[in-house]
Design a protein around this motif. Structure first.
Motif: not given
Length: 729
Positions: A231-233, A248-249, A332-334, A698-701
Motif C-alpha cells: 500500500x505504498x509503504x 526519501x526512503x 508501486x508509487x512510494x 503523503x504517508x498513506x494510500x
C-alpha cells in the motif's frame, strides 16, 4: 649502506616511476587535451560526471553552466599543446621523475634535500578523480597497474600513459568506501531476512585518495531490486544518512535511477555517509549494484543544492522511484516522497533553452505512465462529501447511542438503589411501628400501676395512722401504769414507815405495787407491739410511696418512649414515601432511557445504511475518476471543501498546455492542466527557470477524512507514479 641502497633502489625506481611529478601536470593537461578532442568529435557526453575534467570546460558563449550548440569547449588549444609546455611550476626539471632521467631523480630523491616532502606512495594511491570506462562498461579510475593491485581493485581496460582503468566492486555488508567510482553490489549469497546491510562512504580530505575536496556524492543504481511496497509503504527500505540532502526512503525496482547527495565539504570536516538496506521478514528478490561517484567541490557538473536528481541533457526521461512499465493493479508509487528533480538549462540551436516540455512516456508492457493519487472530480467530490457526511452522522448516532446506553445504565442503577432504599425505609416503618406499639403498651402498664401504687400508699398510710393511734393509747396506758406503780411504791413506803407497822396495810400496798408493776410490764409490752406495728406501717408507707414514685417515673418514661416512637414512625413513613417517589422517578427515567436507546439504535441502523450507500456511491465515483486528470484545486461540495492534488502530486511550476491553460500541481491518471478532469494526457511546457519538478506523496494510500484544518480526499488505488519524457526547447 651498499646493501641498503641495493634494496631501496628498485623500490624507489618503482615508486617514482608511477608519476613524473607530484601533481602530474603533464599527464593532467594531456588527458584534458585528449578529452577535449573527444568532446569535439562526439559532443558532450551523456554522463559528464564520469569525466574527470568536465568541470574545467567552459562554453563558447559566456553563459555559465550551459553548453553551446556544437558542444565545443571554449579556450581550445591546439593538439599537443599541453604536452609542450613547461610544467616545472617552480620546481627543478630533474625533480620530475621520468625514465629518461632516473638517475637524476633517484639521487635527487635520496641524497639531496628536496624542495617539497618526499611521498613515494602519494601517487600509488591515486589522489585525483580521474575516471574511465572499463571494457565491461563499468566506471573506474585511471591508475597504474601496481596501484590498482595495491588497492585490491580489478584492472579492466586501459588509460593513457600506460595506466589501467581500475574498477573496484564491494560485495559485502559493513564496509567503508573512500575511493571514487566504487561499486557496491549485493553479496553473492542470498540476502537473509529480516536483516540489515549497510555501507559507509567516508569523506576525508586527509586521505591520500581524496586530495580533491568532495562536496557531493552521486549514487547510480545500476540495478536495484527489493520487495515491493505494501500500500505504498516500503517494508524493505533503502535509506541514506549523514548527508545534508534528505533522501526519501525507497524500495522496489529502481534500475537506472540516481541520487545526488549534498555533503559538507570534506575540507571542513570528515563526513560518513551511510547507505542502509533494511530487509523485512518474508521472501523476495533482493539484489543491487550501486555506483558511488565522489564529486569534487567547485565542479560545474555538481547538481544544484537540494536537487535529489539532476539531468544535464536537453532531452531524456525522468521517472519516479519504483516506476516500471509493467501491467497490474499493485501500488508501486512510494509513500513519503518529497524531493526535487532538476534540469540543467541547455543551449538549443545556439540559443539558451527558454522552456522545458514534458509528456508521458510510451509504454509497451501495459504499464501506467502517469498515476498519482485519485483526482476528485465533481461526482467523486459529491460522493466524497456525502461519504464524509454519512460517516459523521454515523459517528454522531453511535455517540448518541452510547450516551443513551450510559444514561439507561445510570437510570437502572439509580432505580435499583431507590428500590433498595424503599425496602429499607419500609422495614424501618415496620420496626418503628412495632416500637411505638410496645412503647404504648408499656405506657398503659405504667399508667395502670400508678392507681394501685396510690391505693397501696393510702392503705399503708391508714395502717400507719391506726398503728400510731394504738401506739399512743398504749403509751398512755403505759404512763398510767407507771404512775400507778409509782403511787404503789409511795404507798408501800408510807405503809412501812408507820410504826408500829400495819402489816395489813403493808401487804395491801405490796399487792397494789405488784399489780401496778404487772400493769406497767403489760403496758410496756403493748407499747412495744404498737411501736413495732407503727414502724411496720411506716415502712409500708415508705415502700408504697416508692412504688408510687416508680410507677409515676415509669409512666413518664413510657410517655417519652411513646413520643420518640411516634416521631420515628412518622420519619420512617416520610422516608418510605420519599423512597417510593424516588423509585417512581427512577422507573420513569429507566423507561425514558430505554426509549432513547431504542431510538438511538434505530438512528445507528439508518446511519449505517446511509454510510453503506455513500461508500458504494463513493467507490463508484472514485472508480470513474481514477482514469481522469487532476490539478491542484479545492472546491466546496455539499458544504465540504474537498481537495485535489493536495497530498500526492507532481509540482511543475508554470506548466501549461498548447492552449496556455496553466496549472502547477498535477495528479490523477492523466497529465493535463484543465480544471475539469478528463482522461487525456497532453504535453505541458514551463518557461520558469531553473527547470525543476517536485514530487511529493503523503504517508498513506487510504482516504483522508475531513477534520480541523484538514481537507478530505478519497482513497488511492493502484498508483504507479510517473514516467515522463522531457525536451528543452
Amino acid at each position: 649502506m651498499a646493501g641498503a641502497i641495493e634494496i631501496f633502489l628498485p623500490f624507489t625506481l618503482m615508486c617514482t616511476a608511477i608519476w613524473a611529478c607530484e601533481d602530474g601536470q603533464v599527464d593532467h593537461l594531456t588527458a584534458r587535451q585528449s578529452l577535449d578532442e573527444q568532446l569535439q568529435a562526439h559532443f558532450y557526453p551523456t554522463k559528464p560526471w564520469v569525466f574527470p575534467y568536465y568541470y574545467n570546460i567552459r562554453p563558447r558563449l559566456p553563459l555559465a553552466g550551459y553548453a553551446d550548440a556544437a558542444r565545443i569547449p571554449f579556450y581550445r588549444k591546439s593538439p599537443g599543446y599541453f604536452a609542450k609546455i613547461d610544467v616545472n611550476d617552480g620546481y627543478r626539471q630533474e625533480d620530475r621523475l621520468g625514465f629518461g632521467n632516473l638517475g637524476a631523480n633517484l639521487f635527487s630523491s635520496l641524497f639531496t634535500l628536496p624542495t617539497r616532502p618526499f611521498k613515494p606512495f602519494a601517487n600509488l594511491v591515486v589522489n585525483r578523480m580521474d575516471a574511465c570506462s572499463s571494457s565491461s562498461g563499468d566506471t573506474g579510475i585511471c591508475t597504474s597497474a601496481l596501484a590498482c593491485t595495491l588497492l585490491s581493485r580489478k584492472p579492466s581496460g586501459s588509460c593513457n600513459l600506460g595506466r589501467v582503468c581500475c574498477v573496484h566492486v564491494l560485495a559485502t555488508c559493513g564496509g567503508t568506501v573512500t575511493l571514487n567510482n566504487t561499486y557496491w553490489q549485493s553479496p553473492s549469497t542470498p540476502v537473509s531476512a529480516p536483516s540489515t546491510c549497510a555501507l559507509t562512504v567516508r569523506l576525508d580530505s586527509t586521505l591520500a585518495e581524496q586530495a580533491s575536496l568532495i562536496c557531493q556524492i552521486r549514487l547510480d543504481f545500476v540495478s536495484f531490486t527489493t520487495a515491493q511496497p505494501t500500500a505504498g509503504t516500503c517494508t524493505d527500505t533503502f535509506q541514506v544518512s549523514g548527508a545534508t540532502t534528505v533522501a526519501p526512503t525507497i524500495c522496489g525496482t529502481n534500475d537506472g535511477q540516481h541520487m545526488y547527495l549534498d555533503v559538507p565539504s570534506s575540507a571542513r570536516t570528515p563526513t560518513d555517509v551511510r547507505l542502509t538496506f533494511n530487509f523485512a521478514a518474508g521472501t523476495a528478490t533482493r539484489s543491487w549494484k550501486i555506483k558511488m561517484a565522489l564529486l569534487p567541490c567547485g565542479a560545474t557538473y555538481l547538481a544544484p543544492i537540494d536537487c535529489l536528481q539532476y539531468f544535464s541533457a536537453a532531452s531524456g526521461r525522468v521517472k519516479s522511484f519504483n516506476w516500471q512499465d509493467v501491467a497490474g493493479t499493485a501500488t508501486r508509487q512510494l509513500n513519503n516522497q518529497n524531493y526535487n528533480i532538476c534540469f540543467r538549462t541547455e543551449l538549443v540551436s545556439s540559443q539558451r533553452a527558454t522552456q522545458m516540455c514534458l509528456s508521458i512516456c510510451a509504454v509497451a508492457n501495459g504499464g501506467d505512465a502517469f498515476s498519482i493519487t485519485t483526482p476528485t472530480g465533481t461526482d467523486a467530490a459529491t460522493a466524497a462529501a456525502a461519504l464524509v457526511t454519512a460517516t459523521t452522522n454515523l459517528a454522531k448516532a453511535r455517540t448518541t447511542l452510547t450516551n443513551a446506553q450510559a444514561t439507561l445504565a445510570t437510570a437502572q442503577t439509580t432505580l435499583a438503589d431507590a428500590q433498595t432504599a424503599l425496602k429499607t425505609a419500609q422495614e424501618t416503618v415496620t420496626t418503628t411501628q412495632a416500637d411505638l406499639t410496645a412503647s404504648e403498651d408499656a405506657l398503659v402498664t405504667a399508667q395502670d400501676a400508678v392507681p394501685l401504687a396510690e391505693a397501696a400508699l393510702i392503705t399503708a398510710q391508714g395502717a400507719l395512722t391506726t398503728a400510731q393511734t394504738t401506739l399512743g393509747t398504749a403509751q398512755g396506758t403505759f404512763t398510767d401504769a407507771r404512775t400507778a406503780f409509782t403511787k404503789a411504791q409511795i404507798d408501800l413506803a408510807a405503809a412501812i414507815a408507820i410504826f408500829p407497822p400495819d402489816y395489813a396495810a403493808i401487804d395491801a400496798a405490796r399487792v397494789a405495787l405488784t399489780t401496778a408493776q404487772t400493769a406497767v410490764i403489760a403496758a410496756l409490752a403493748v407499747v412495744d407491739g404498737a411501736q413495732a406495728a407503727a414502724n411496720t406501717a411506716q415502712t409500708n408507707v415508705n415502700n408504697a410511696q416508692t412504688t408510687l414514685t416508680n410507677a409515676q417515673t415509669a409512666v413518664t418514661d413510657a410517655q417519652t418512649a411513646v413520643t420518640t416512637a411516634q416521631l420515628a414512625a412518622v420519619n420512617a413513613q416520610t422516608a418510605a414515601t420519599d423512597a417510593q417517589t424516588a423509585v417512581d422517578t427512577a422507573q420513569t427515567d429507566v423507561n425514558n432511557a430505554q426509549v432513547a436507546v431504542t431510538d438511538a439504535q434505530t438512528a445507528v441502523t439508518s446511519a449505517q445504511a446511509a454510510l453503506t450507500a455513500a461508500q458504494t456511491a463513493a467507490a463508484n465515483a472514485v472508480a470513474s475518476a481514477a482514469a481522469l486528470s487532476g490539478v491542484g484545486t479545492s472546491a466546496i461540495v455539499n458544504g465540504v471543501n474537498t481537495a485535489t492534488c493536495l497530498y500526492d502530486f507532481l509540482l511543475i511550476a508554470g506548466a501549461r498546455d498548447s492552449t496556455n491553460v496553466e496549472a502547477d500541481r498535477y495528479c490523477g491518471n492523466a497529465l493535463n492542466p484543465v480544471i475539469t478532469s478528463i482522461a487525456t494526457s497532453v504535453p505541458v511546457c514551463t518557461p520558469i527557470k531553473p527547470f525543476r519538478m517536485t514530487f511529493q506523496t503523503d504517508s498513506t494510500e487510504g482516504e483522508v477524512a475531513a477534520g480541523a484544518n484538514i481537507l478530505p480526499a478519497p482513497a488511492d488505488t493502484a498508483n504507479t507514479g510517473f514516467c515522463l519524457d522531457y525536451q528543452e526547447k
